[in-house]
Design a protein around this motif. Structure first.
Motif, PDB file in Angstrom:
ATOM      1  N   VAL A  21      -1.692  -2.548   2.233  1.00  0.00           N
ATOM      2  CA  VAL A  21      -0.353  -2.133   2.639  1.00  0.00           C
ATOM      3  C   VAL A  21      -0.424  -0.659   3.047  1.00  0.00           C
ATOM      4  CG1 VAL A  21       2.067  -1.913   1.961  1.00  0.00           C
ATOM      5  CG2 VAL A  21       0.700  -3.801   1.045  1.00  0.00           C
ATOM      6  N   ASP A  22      -0.425  -0.419   4.358  1.00  0.00           N
ATOM      7  CA  ASP A  22      -0.496   0.945   4.863  1.00  0.00           C
ATOM      8  C   ASP A  22       0.511   1.116   5.997  1.00  0.00           C
ATOM      9  OD1 ASP A  22      -1.592  -0.418   6.980  1.00  0.00           O
ATOM     10  OD2 ASP A  22      -3.621   0.395   6.747  1.00  0.00           O
ATOM     11  N   VAL A  45      -3.187  -8.278  -2.641  1.00  0.00           N
ATOM     12  CA  VAL A  45      -2.900  -6.920  -2.156  1.00  0.00           C
ATOM     13  C   VAL A  45      -3.864  -5.976  -2.874  1.00  0.00           C
ATOM     14  CG1 VAL A  45      -1.191  -5.069  -2.049  1.00  0.00           C
ATOM     15  CG2 VAL A  45      -0.480  -7.444  -1.671  1.00  0.00           C
ATOM     16  N   ILE A  48      -2.621   0.019  -1.647  1.00  0.00           N
ATOM     17  CA  ILE A  48      -1.330   0.442  -1.103  1.00  0.00           C
ATOM     18  C   ILE A  48      -1.379   1.960  -0.991  1.00  0.00           C
ATOM     19  CG2 ILE A  48       1.180   0.465  -1.449  1.00  0.00           C
ATOM     20  CD1 ILE A  48       0.816  -1.880  -3.414  1.00  0.00           C
ATOM     21  N   GLY A  52       2.337   2.924   3.135  1.00  0.00           N
ATOM     22  CA  GLY A  52       2.598   1.532   2.797  1.00  0.00           C
ATOM     23  C   GLY A  52       3.777   1.394   1.852  1.00  0.00           C
ATOM     24  N   TRP A  56       7.137  -0.721   2.508  1.00  0.00           N
ATOM     25  CA  TRP A  56       7.590  -1.723   1.528  1.00  0.00           C
ATOM     26  C   TRP A  56       9.064  -1.488   1.167  1.00  0.00           C
ATOM     27  CZ3 TRP A  56       3.818  -4.880  -1.366  1.00  0.00           C
ATOM     28  CH2 TRP A  56       4.418  -5.736  -2.293  1.00  0.00           C
ATOM     29  N   VAL A  77      -0.483  -3.058  -7.030  1.00  0.00           N
ATOM     30  CA  VAL A  77       0.951  -3.366  -7.003  1.00  0.00           C
ATOM     31  C   VAL A  77       1.615  -2.888  -8.292  1.00  0.00           C
ATOM     32  CG1 VAL A  77       2.690  -5.212  -6.947  1.00  0.00           C
ATOM     33  CG2 VAL A  77       0.700  -5.328  -5.427  1.00  0.00           C
ATOM     34  N   GLN A  80       2.198   0.825  -8.330  1.00  0.00           N
ATOM     35  CA  GLN A  80       3.371   1.229  -7.543  1.00  0.00           C
ATOM     36  C   GLN A  80       4.666   0.849  -8.245  1.00  0.00           C
ATOM     37  OE1 GLN A  80       3.101   3.272  -5.217  1.00  0.00           O
ATOM     38  NE2 GLN A  80       0.895   3.078  -4.951  1.00  0.00           N
TER      39      GLN A  80
END
Ligand SMILES: [Zn+2]
Length: 166
Positions: A21-22, A45, A48, A52, A56, A77, A80
């Motif tokens: 996720v970028d 995933v 990140i 990202g 999101w 995940v 984050q």
């Protein structure tokens, strides 16, 4: 491992998201249809970055009327979730996530999928340790391999579950 974020729809409301996720992350796949409930399987995933995270959070804004269930959250995940409260919206729920344990007896690492509300309860003020797990090799009690205070912090903010996942 792939760097391109991919979406594999297992069911109409269940999608496996994998990749990185970028700044290139494109979540439009999630709001093409009008879902009431969406199950996001996040096991794949693997990274990140800060761009990202922004992507999101923007996607969550578009999905604000959707009840989201995060399933099998990977380590990045969970990091984050605990660092960025906006990573989960008011209608989101974290169903399960990965946690790493180590055996100090035989130096092995073990990953367990912890189910929220079953293996570990949400809504506590403080988390001092992960749930007890034992080494599959030597039966030794394993050590939780994260700082529980930070890794499990997201659980404190989790609202009580309203309905069961399918
Ligand atoms: Zn062991």
């Amino acid at each position: 491992m792939t760097n391109i974020l991919s979406f594999d729809w297992e069911k109409d409301d269940y999608v496996r998201i994998s990749g990185m996720v970028d700044e290139n992350a494109d979540f439009s796949e999630l709001y093409k249809k009008h879902h009431e409930v969406l199950f996001l399987d996040l096991k794949g995933v693997h990274r990140i970055n800060s761009s990202g995270v922004r992507k999101w959070v923007l996607a969550l804004d578009k999905l604000k009327d959707v009840e989201l269930h995060y399933i099998n959250c990977s380590f990045p995940v969970v990091d984050q979730l605990s660092m960025v409260p906006e990573f989960i919206n008011k209608k989101s729920y974290v169903e399960s996530f990965d946690a790493r344990y180590v055996c100090e007896n035989d130096n092995t690492t073990h990953i367990f999928n912890l189910v929220v509300g079953f293996d570990i309860q949400p809504g506590l003020k403080k988390y001092e340790d992960g749930p007890e797990r034992f080494c599959p090799n030597c039966k030794n009690r394993l050590e939780f391999d994260h700082n529980p205070d930070s890794y499990l912090f997201f659980l404190s903010n989790l609202h009580p579950k309203k309905k069961a996942a399918s």
